[in-house]
Design a protein around this motif. Sequence first.
Motif, PDB file in Angstrom:
ATOM      1  N   ALA A  82      63.364  20.883  63.780  1.00 35.91           N
ATOM      2  CA  ALA A  82      62.141  21.380  63.157  1.00 35.91           C
ATOM      3  C   ALA A  82      62.245  22.869  62.882  1.00 35.91           C
ATOM      4  O   ALA A  82      61.792  23.376  61.850  1.00 35.91           O
ATOM      5  CB  ALA A  82      60.946  21.081  64.067  1.00 35.91           C
ATOM      6  N   ARG A  83      62.840  23.606  63.840  1.00 36.19           N
ATOM      7  CA  ARG A  83      63.009  25.050  63.638  1.00 36.19           C
ATOM      8  C   ARG A  83      63.913  25.328  62.441  1.00 36.19           C
ATOM      9  O   ARG A  83      63.652  26.206  61.626  1.00 36.19           O
ATOM     10  CB  ARG A  83      63.602  25.666  64.913  1.00 36.19           C
ATOM     11  N   GLU A  84      65.004  24.540  62.345  1.00 34.70           N
ATOM     12  CA  GLU A  84      65.909  24.743  61.210  1.00 34.70           C
ATOM     13  C   GLU A  84      65.209  24.409  59.891  1.00 34.70           C
ATOM     14  O   GLU A  84      65.406  25.088  58.875  1.00 34.70           O
ATOM     15  CB  GLU A  84      67.152  23.879  61.388  1.00 34.70           C
ATOM     16  N   MET A  85      64.382  23.334  59.893  1.00 35.29           N
ATOM     17  CA  MET A  85      63.649  22.992  58.679  1.00 35.29           C
ATOM     18  C   MET A  85      62.691  24.122  58.295  1.00 35.29           C
ATOM     19  O   MET A  85      62.556  24.476  57.122  1.00 35.29           O
ATOM     20  CB  MET A  85      62.878  21.695  58.886  1.00 35.29           C
TER      21      MET A  85
ATOM     22  N   VAL B  65      88.194  28.933  51.100  1.00 39.79           N
ATOM     23  CA  VAL B  65      87.429  28.957  49.864  1.00 39.79           C
ATOM     24  C   VAL B  65      86.011  29.459  50.155  1.00 39.79           C
ATOM     25  O   VAL B  65      85.470  29.198  51.228  1.00 39.79           O
ATOM     26  CB  VAL B  65      87.375  27.553  49.213  1.00 39.79           C
ATOM     27  N   THR B  66      85.463  30.207  49.200  1.00 40.21           N
ATOM     28  CA  THR B  66      84.113  30.760  49.343  1.00 40.21           C
ATOM     29  C   THR B  66      83.143  29.942  48.511  1.00 40.21           C
ATOM     30  O   THR B  66      83.398  29.684  47.329  1.00 40.21           O
ATOM     31  CB  THR B  66      84.081  32.227  48.872  1.00 40.21           C
ATOM     32  N   VAL B  67      82.039  29.503  49.133  1.00 36.24           N
ATOM     33  CA  VAL B  67      81.056  28.693  48.434  1.00 36.24           C
ATOM     34  C   VAL B  67      79.734  29.442  48.359  1.00 36.24           C
ATOM     35  O   VAL B  67      79.502  30.419  49.091  1.00 36.24           O
ATOM     36  CB  VAL B  67      80.850  27.332  49.128  1.00 36.24           C
ATOM     37  N   ARG B  68      78.830  28.963  47.437  1.00 37.54           N
ATOM     38  CA  ARG B  68      77.493  29.551  47.286  1.00 37.54           C
ATOM     39  C   ARG B  68      76.557  28.889  48.287  1.00 37.54           C
ATOM     40  O   ARG B  68      76.225  27.711  48.177  1.00 37.54           O
ATOM     41  CB  ARG B  68      76.970  29.329  45.867  1.00 37.54           C
ATOM     42  N   ALA B  69      76.109  29.657  49.330  1.00 40.36           N
ATOM     43  CA  ALA B  69      75.248  29.098  50.382  1.00 40.36           C
ATOM     44  C   ALA B  69      74.523  30.260  51.069  1.00 40.36           C
ATOM     45  O   ALA B  69      74.433  31.372  50.519  1.00 40.36           O
ATOM     46  CB  ALA B  69      76.074  28.285  51.371  1.00 40.36           C
ATOM     47  N   ASN B  70      74.034  29.996  52.297  1.00 40.97           N
ATOM     48  CA  ASN B  70      73.411  31.053  53.102  1.00 40.97           C
ATOM     49  C   ASN B  70      73.709  30.776  54.578  1.00 40.97           C
ATOM     50  O   ASN B  70      74.556  29.936  54.909  1.00 40.97           O
ATOM     51  CB  ASN B  70      71.912  31.150  52.827  1.00 40.97           C
TER      52      ASN B  70
ATOM     53  N   LEU C 154      74.149  27.146  56.272  1.00 47.63           N
ATOM     54  CA  LEU C 154      75.195  26.179  55.929  1.00 47.63           C
ATOM     55  C   LEU C 154      75.710  25.448  57.178  1.00 47.63           C
ATOM     56  O   LEU C 154      76.028  24.262  57.140  1.00 47.63           O
ATOM     57  CB  LEU C 154      76.351  26.883  55.202  1.00 47.63           C
ATOM     58  N   GLY C 155      75.781  26.153  58.328  1.00 52.10           N
ATOM     59  CA  GLY C 155      76.253  25.513  59.550  1.00 52.10           C
ATOM     60  C   GLY C 155      75.394  24.332  59.953  1.00 52.10           C
ATOM     61  O   GLY C 155      75.889  23.345  60.521  1.00 52.10           O
ATOM     62  N   SER C 156      74.080  24.391  59.657  1.00 55.03           N
ATOM     63  CA  SER C 156      73.196  23.277  60.016  1.00 55.03           C
ATOM     64  C   SER C 156      73.573  22.004  59.279  1.00 55.03           C
ATOM     65  O   SER C 156      73.354  20.895  59.780  1.00 55.03           O
ATOM     66  CB  SER C 156      71.740  23.640  59.689  1.00 55.03           C
ATOM     67  N   VAL C 157      74.110  22.139  58.051  1.00 50.86           N
ATOM     68  CA  VAL C 157      74.523  20.968  57.287  1.00 50.86           C
ATOM     69  C   VAL C 157      75.575  20.191  58.059  1.00 50.86           C
ATOM     70  O   VAL C 157      75.454  18.971  58.317  1.00 50.86           O
ATOM     71  CB  VAL C 157      75.041  21.389  55.909  1.00 50.86           C
ATOM     72  N   PHE C 158      76.656  20.888  58.459  1.00 48.46           N
ATOM     73  CA  PHE C 158      77.767  20.197  59.124  1.00 48.46           C
ATOM     74  C   PHE C 158      77.395  19.816  60.565  1.00 48.46           C
ATOM     75  O   PHE C 158      77.836  18.784  61.083  1.00 48.46           O
ATOM     76  CB  PHE C 158      79.014  21.074  59.093  1.00 48.46           C
TER      77      PHE C 158
ATOM     78  N   THR D  80      68.230  18.689  51.714  1.00 49.14           N
ATOM     79  CA  THR D  80      67.461  19.815  51.189  1.00 49.14           C
ATOM     80  C   THR D  80      68.329  21.052  51.020  1.00 49.14           C
ATOM     81  O   THR D  80      68.300  21.744  49.984  1.00 49.14           O
ATOM     82  CB  THR D  80      66.275  20.129  52.112  1.00 49.14           C
ATOM     83  N   LEU D  81      69.132  21.362  52.025  1.00 51.18           N
ATOM     84  CA  LEU D  81      69.988  22.550  51.960  1.00 51.18           C
ATOM     85  C   LEU D  81      71.049  22.426  50.875  1.00 51.18           C
ATOM     86  O   LEU D  81      71.245  23.343  50.062  1.00 51.18           O
ATOM     87  CB  LEU D  81      70.652  22.779  53.326  1.00 51.18           C
TER      88      LEU D  81
END
Length: 986
Positions: free
Chosen positions: A827-830, A875-880, A883-887, A957-958
């Motif tokens: 919930a905090r991450e959301m 490699v560099t990607v467009r994120a913020n 991004l760690g929360s995704v994986f 969402t991310l």
Amino acid sequence: MTEAGELEQYRNFVEASNDITAVVGADGTVAYVNSSVTRVLGYDPEDLIGEVGHEYVHLDDREAVTAAMETLRTGPDERRRVECRVRRADGSWCWIEAAMRHRPAGAVDGILVNGRDITERKERESDLVTTKQRMELALEGANLGIWDWDMQTGRVSRDELLTEMLGYTQAEMGDRMGGWERVVHPEDRKRHDEALAEHVENRTPYYRCDHRLKTKSGSWKWVRTMGKVVEWGEDGTPVRAVGLHQDIDDRKRSKLALAEERDMFKEGPAVVFKWKDSEGWPIEYVSDNVEEVLGYTPERLQSGDLSYAEIIHEDDLERVTESAADLDEAEGDSVSLEPYRVRTATGDVRWVMEYTREYQNEGGTAYLLGYLVDITERKRRELELQQFKAAVEQSAHAIYITDVDGTIEYVNPAFEEISGYSEEAAVGQTPRILQSGEYGDEFYEEFWETIRSGERWDAEMVDQRADGERIVLNQTVAPITDGENDIRKFVAVARDISERKEREQKLREREQKYRNLFEGTRDALMAFDRKGYLDCNDRALELFGLDSVAEFVEYTPWELSPPQQPDGRDSKEAALEHIETAFEDGEAFFEWRHRRADGTVFPSEVKLSRFEYEGEPALHALVRDISDRKEQERELEQREKKYRSLFEDTRDALMLLDRDGFFDCNERTLELFGADSVAEFVENTPWELSPPRQPDGTDSEEAALAHVETAFEEGEAFFEWTHQRVDGTTFPAEVKLSRFEYEDEPALHALVRDITRRKQYERQLEEQRDDLDVLNRVLRHDIRNDIQLITAYTKMLADECDDGEADGHLETILESADHAVELTTSAREMADVMLSADEELQHVDLRTVLESELDEVRSAHPEAVVTDETTVPRVTVRANDMLGSVFRNLLKNAIQHNDAETPEVTVSATNRDDTAVVRIADNGPGVPDEQKGAIFGKGEKGLDSQGTGIGLYLVDTLVESYGGEVGVEDGSPDGAVFVVELPKAE
């Protein structure tokens, strides 16, 4: 004016006319003809007096002329107009448009005929008809299909023939240019593209290319593409092109197949035949190019349904049969037959030359083997030469031919008649025998320099006949060249214009005296009195579509008008009123609706001026066609209506202003500001329709003047503003100012859009964001800290308790507490995601983030086997930072929802051109197909079960906010594979 004077004036008008004027008696004989007959038909007027007029009319037209004249004799008030061909003095034919009217009494006493030469017009009409017929036949017979290409959108409109010739439907080919380009043969593509580029860059007048296209069956077909850019943009870029495709596959392949065969013939294109030497000459074989030359397909000729004798022209068949008998005596040698005619498949006649020999096969059967050469063009040139020689011999003009030194080699009969020199006396001499001594050496030096340079020389010359009489000749001398463009001879054509020159001089003197008044203006001028018209100028005839002054003066002013004027007034009554006003007041000026002889009407401006004519009052009328002006006024009115409609129909408030203030607005403006009328609205200035200060504290008048000045200087200004209605209430607005020209002065167009609802929505979003921020702080601190305390004390209690049943309850409390911690984390991450939605994306190193999350999940779940199948690319990607929360969520999901005894997770990463792809595979139960599209939904699993679904919703969402995609696939041999595709940073 006396009757004699009127007669003399009328005769002067008639003699000055460019058209033929004649009077034909009741018996059809010519009683009078003016001098224009010499210019138009070449006859002396005196030679035609007493002649039967219709004998000079072409036989095909004579019946129509006779019928018209008979009608006029029985109906004196009738008029007739006939187009017919009349024989000139030189034997050629001239098209004449004859206007006839019966005048049974007075000075004419007969049928008055006015004739105008319309030969050039008839020839143009004939050429247009011929061209149209040829075009229609060409499109039908040449297997042509039309295309229309929008070069900006790439859309192509094609008729069905274009796709059917390749076996596709229009739907299969599509409506884009790429649908056609993808079927071009690879070896032809460059040539095709270069041909198109050459035309688009204006280096060729049109685009044309023969190339191969792939059919639906996989074979290749030869097609000729031709087109042209027909519309260009203002910046010079091509906008639209049209053209056609032609199926030339059979022709192209035939040409390629016959290339070697044709090399053996030097005469030109040839068709090879093999005939059976029997009655009718059945065709055993014919080369494929027979269709190109004669129009028959090889299959038809070889079928036996059509023998060779049947295509030979019926007038030449007997001669060809006799010539074929000579083959028996040729003993195997080739025999060349005299040229003869054959009929093509379309019925046309072609001349051919035949080269044939006889031979026998092993069985003794006699055959004829030969080839035909099409010599139609050569025969046509021979016929043209014969016709040309006949025309020269019969010409009424003197024609003579000299060698390059000027020695006369040939003269026609007219030369003898005009010059007085016989053929025997002229041949061998030079044109000096015609010199009159009128010109010096420089004249003749210029003459020789002109014709020896290859140019034509034209001049009117005063020459001398053999008897010493001077004559005026209109001479044209031109060089005759050979194939190398070398001059071989000179040809001269001389026309005796002595009488014409004398008549022209007298005519000019009379015309100059009478026409100065009329021909110096571009407007239609006419003179009339109360009895009717007296005269008019050429512009009047042109404007009203009449042929002569004599025809014009037969009308009254109201007869050259429609029955009623646009205001409903009777034309005759209104015309008489204007005329009487001009006679009384000296002039009258008004607009009028006129009608031409062909019935068409046009608006005009008329000025009547009184003057004295032979002691009597008359009127001079000036008529100016104002059709263009009226059309411009109508177009302006239509444009004003159109733009006013757009102005009033828009949902936004529109107003017009200059530096002095508002000068117009639409209905939406009145509604928005609460004003009752445009007059009331324009009394206000922009700052008077605003509160004293704007929300940011700036003075409304100063800020408004600054925005207005910016728009005048830079062309536009766009800003948010708070307005005030007439009743004092305010509202927020979005304002766009655009500069334009109004009555040659700069002005501004203002668009005002009420954004009250948008502002309310923005405030609502801001309040929700504040509430979310409070929730985030609660999740981060209060709830998470309390649950962690519960977990710690439960562990301490478990360590001190020896009761087995209590251990089970404590284990349940610990699992629920861990689940609650995990829930608060998600919930905090959301909340963090939602609070950072407006932040700009950054460049994030994928390897660092992914390796960090792998280390953390291995530490948290030692019971699972987590491996990285490949080295994560740098490699560099467009994120913020999220991004760690995704994986993290995907890795935990692969372990926590795994029913295997030992959960196994495999991670791999791939570097593509524009994206980086990470795959996370597990050995769990997998995801059913019907749930793959729904597992990323918000709260899919429910808050009362293990795993709320928030984690996968957070992932989706991310990734979507980064511009990437996430999905799930079946694993191999079991399990699921989550695939994350992220855009690479530039």
